[in-house]
Design an enzyme around this catalytic site. Structure first.
Site, short mmCIF file in Angstrom:
data_model
loop_
_atom_site.label_atom_id
_atom_site.label_comp_id
_atom_site.label_asym_id
_atom_site.label_seq_id
_atom_site.Cartn_x
_atom_site.Cartn_y
_atom_site.Cartn_z
N ARG A 122 0.84 -1.21 0.00
CA ARG A 122 0.00 0.00 0.00
C ARG A 122 0.87 1.25 0.00
NH1 ARG A 122 -4.80 -2.57 3.82
NH2 ARG A 122 -5.94 -3.47 2.05
N TYR A 166 -6.84 0.04 -6.68
CA TYR A 166 -6.35 -1.28 -6.26
C TYR A 166 -5.56 -1.22 -4.96
CZ TYR A 166 -2.10 -0.32 -9.23
OH TYR A 166 -0.98 0.19 -9.84
N GLU A 167 -5.26 -2.41 -4.44
CA GLU A 167 -4.67 -2.57 -3.10
C GLU A 167 -5.54 -1.95 -2.01
OE1 GLU A 167 -2.30 -4.38 -2.07
OE2 GLU A 167 -1.44 -5.01 -3.98
N GLY A 168 -6.84 -2.02 -2.18
CA GLY A 168 -7.78 -1.44 -1.23
C GLY A 168 -8.18 -0.06 -1.67
#
Length: 596
Positions: free
Chosen positions: A297, A441-443
């Site tokens: 992140r 992406y990645e949350g």
């Protein structure tokens, strides 16, 4: 479009003068033995070269060509395979890897600078080593010694790459809903069956093997996220002697047609009883994945900074060269038909805003990276626990705030070009399209904001936030006698007090109404991020102020002028954000009429 140039001068300023990172490395014995100043400088120089001369020239052509899928096989854009070979021949794939298995063992504070250069020069390419590094982190932290010995050396060398297989068509944020299953074999392995989507570089022709880390559920696993396990599933099975064996029962069903990052393959992966091995404990797959999530992140936040830096370089060059109209104060270039657009206040506003976000973001990402290094290498338990708290608090800010501001910067850069910014050949529209995914992406950023507000701030009753605010307050107290810093420390102190007051307000209100957390979260993340960047700019002022007099290069005076702009024009936005948060959730959660 301007040729991408690695911002080595600013990177060195951040590492050596703002944070004095070499002192941090010296304080961590496990790290100090692996790193020397000459090595650091050589890594930065060579990374800048490969970014500027190998990867950047492929950025536009890869976007235009994209990847090709045919009968389950994916071919990367022209030049990528050769560039990847150059990349891995230089040992870059294992830069931050465990030396026990062939990695270089470099700290995140250094690797973060390398990542920005790679991502800024060619984000589509940069995703391949980024995903491999993430897979390696999870394997190194949780896999058995046998799996580590078998897979990590080849992954660090780049001969094999890695992919993370989480999302399914019906399960994105809520991974507890996944349906992919893993059934035990007699030999200790598992048969993995299911479909995963949005798998970055899940299939390609650049590496000899692709090691998938797949989330799946064992038979009779608990419902929800507590029933998820993690499995290592290679594209090609690996024999006991390390040679590649037969192809595993997995395939790429298609690749996505995307808005941006078109040079990378975003795959639909089908697992049809593919052979895999458990990584970590049963039903603890999410915990294993979260080992690398803080790194990944932060890495996505760094991706955003890289794209914004590329946009700033182009916009700045264009503003010096493009002539339109005369300056409001009179002709600045009377020998020409018009003045460069740089003389116009609004263009200056745009460029300074970009510079504030890019250079402030670079400092903030380094600030977060130093806590990751302390978590990984500190021998003192108390120091490590403190750093873990800082990482938990700051990671969602690094991911969400930095990528939100990065997209803002890319759009502003496009605006500097006017109509030309909308035209493909200038490159700005690609940066806008590429940068957009970093918010998703990645949350997704809304989820990151909810994590910050709900879990980290309200969930700890403000304890984690207190660590950060105390760090800022200590800096203010330590420098209160510095006259050159006074005009920065006072508004910084006010911003910290404002953030603390709003935090207590939400904690109190959310005890009665849980909707207050979600209603405040995005504005709160922006408020936190703007305050954090004010702290970064104050630290940069401290480092630059004593060197500004007689500064022929303009580097240090430029820092002071940019900091002044940030404190005068951007930090005040925290006031309106605080007011918005105080109005609460009522207008958001009011019943929605049918006509709306």
């Amino acid at each position: 479009m301007a040729d991408y140039q690695a911002p080595l001068g600013d990177i060195r300023f951040i590492l050596n003068e703002v944070f004095e990172i070499p002192k941090l490395w010296e304080s961590l014995p496990k790290l100090a033995e692996n790193i020397e100043p000459d090595t650091v400088d050589a890594i930065l120089e060579e990374a800048g070269k490969i970014a500027g001369s190998v990867l950047a020239p492929l950025n536009r052509s890869a976007d235009e060509q994209g990847c090709n899928w045919e009968a389950g096989e994916v071919t990367a854009p022209e030049g990528f395979r050769e560039a990847y070979q150059t990349f891995v021949d230089g040992g870059w794939n294992g830069l931050g890897g465990n030396p026990e298995f062939g990695g270089m063992g470099m700290p995140k504070t250094l690797v973060a600078q390398f990542e920005e250069m790679i991502q800024g020069s060619n984000m589509s390419f940069g995703l391949a080593p980024m995903l491999t590094a993430g897979a390696c982190l999870a394997i190194d932290a949780h896999a058995s010694q046998d799996l580590k010995k078998k897979y990590l050396p080849e992954m660090y060398s780049g001969i094999w790459s890695g992919a993370m297989d989480l999302t399914e068509p019906h399960a994105g944020t809520d991974l507890g809903m996944i349906r992919t299953k893993a059934e035990p074999n007699d030999d200790g392995s598992f048969r993995v069956t299911g479909t995963k989507i949005f798998i970055t570089w899940g299939e390609h022709n650049m590496a000899d093997n692709i090691i998938h880390l797949v989330l799946a559920k064992l038979p009779n696993a608990p419902e929800g996220p507590k029933g998820i396990s993690l499995f290592l599933v290679p594209k090609f099975l690996v024999n006991d002697d390390g040679a590649l064996g037969q192809r595993n029962n997995l395939s790429c069903g298609s690749i996505e047609k995307k808005m941006g990052i078109k040079g990378s393959a975003t795959c639909v992966m089908n697992f049809d009883g593919a052979k895999g091995w458990l990584v970590g404990d049963e039903n603890r797959g999410l915990a294993a994945m979260f080992t690398m999530m803080n790194y990944e992140r932060l890495g996505v936040g760094i991706q955003g900074i890289g794209a914004a830096e590329a946009s700033l370089q182009s916009a700045r060059k264009y503003a010096f060269e493009r002539i339109q109209s005369r300056a409001p104060t009179g002709a600045q270039r009377p020998e020409k038909a018009a003045d460069p657009i740089l003389v116009h206040p609004d263009v200056r506003r745009m460029l300074l805003t970009m510079k504030c976000y890019v250079e402030g973001g670079r400092a903030f990402s380094t600030y977060v990276a130093q806590w990751l290094d302390i978590v990984k290498y500190a021998e003192d338990d108390e120091r490590r626990k403190y750093a873990e708290g800082m990482v938990a608090l700051l990671t969602p800010v690094a991911k969400a705030f930095l990528t939100d501001r990065a997209l803002d910067a890319c759009i502003i850069g496009q605006q500097v070009f006017g109509g030309h910014g909308f035209i493909r050949e200038w490159g700005q529209e690609q940066l806008v399209r590429d940068c957009r995914i970093t918010q998703i992406y990645e949350g997704a950023n809304g989820i990151q904001a909810l994590d910050l507000m709900g879990r980290k701030v309200v969930g700890s009753q403000g304890t984690l936030l207190k660590q950060f605010t105390q760090d800022v307050t200590n800096f203010i107290d330590e420098n209160s006698g510095e006259e050159q810093l006074r005009s920065y420390l006072e508004p910084l102190n006010a911003a910290i007090e404002r953030l603390d007051e709003v935090t207590q307000h939400i904690i109190m209100r959310s005890a009665e109404n849980p909707d207050e957390i979600g209603a405040a979260s995005v504005d709160y993340t922006d408020m936190f991020g703007l305050t954090a960047l004010a702290y970064m700019w104050a630290k940069m002022v401290k480092a630059a102020a004593s060197k500004a007099e007689g500064d022929i290069s303009g580097f240090y005076t430029g820092k002071l002028k940019t900091a002044r702009f940030y404190f005068d024009r951007l930090l005040p936005r925290t006031i309106s954000l605080a007011e918005s948060i105080r109005h609460g959730s009522n207008s958001i959660m009011a019943p929605i009429a049918k006509e709306i």
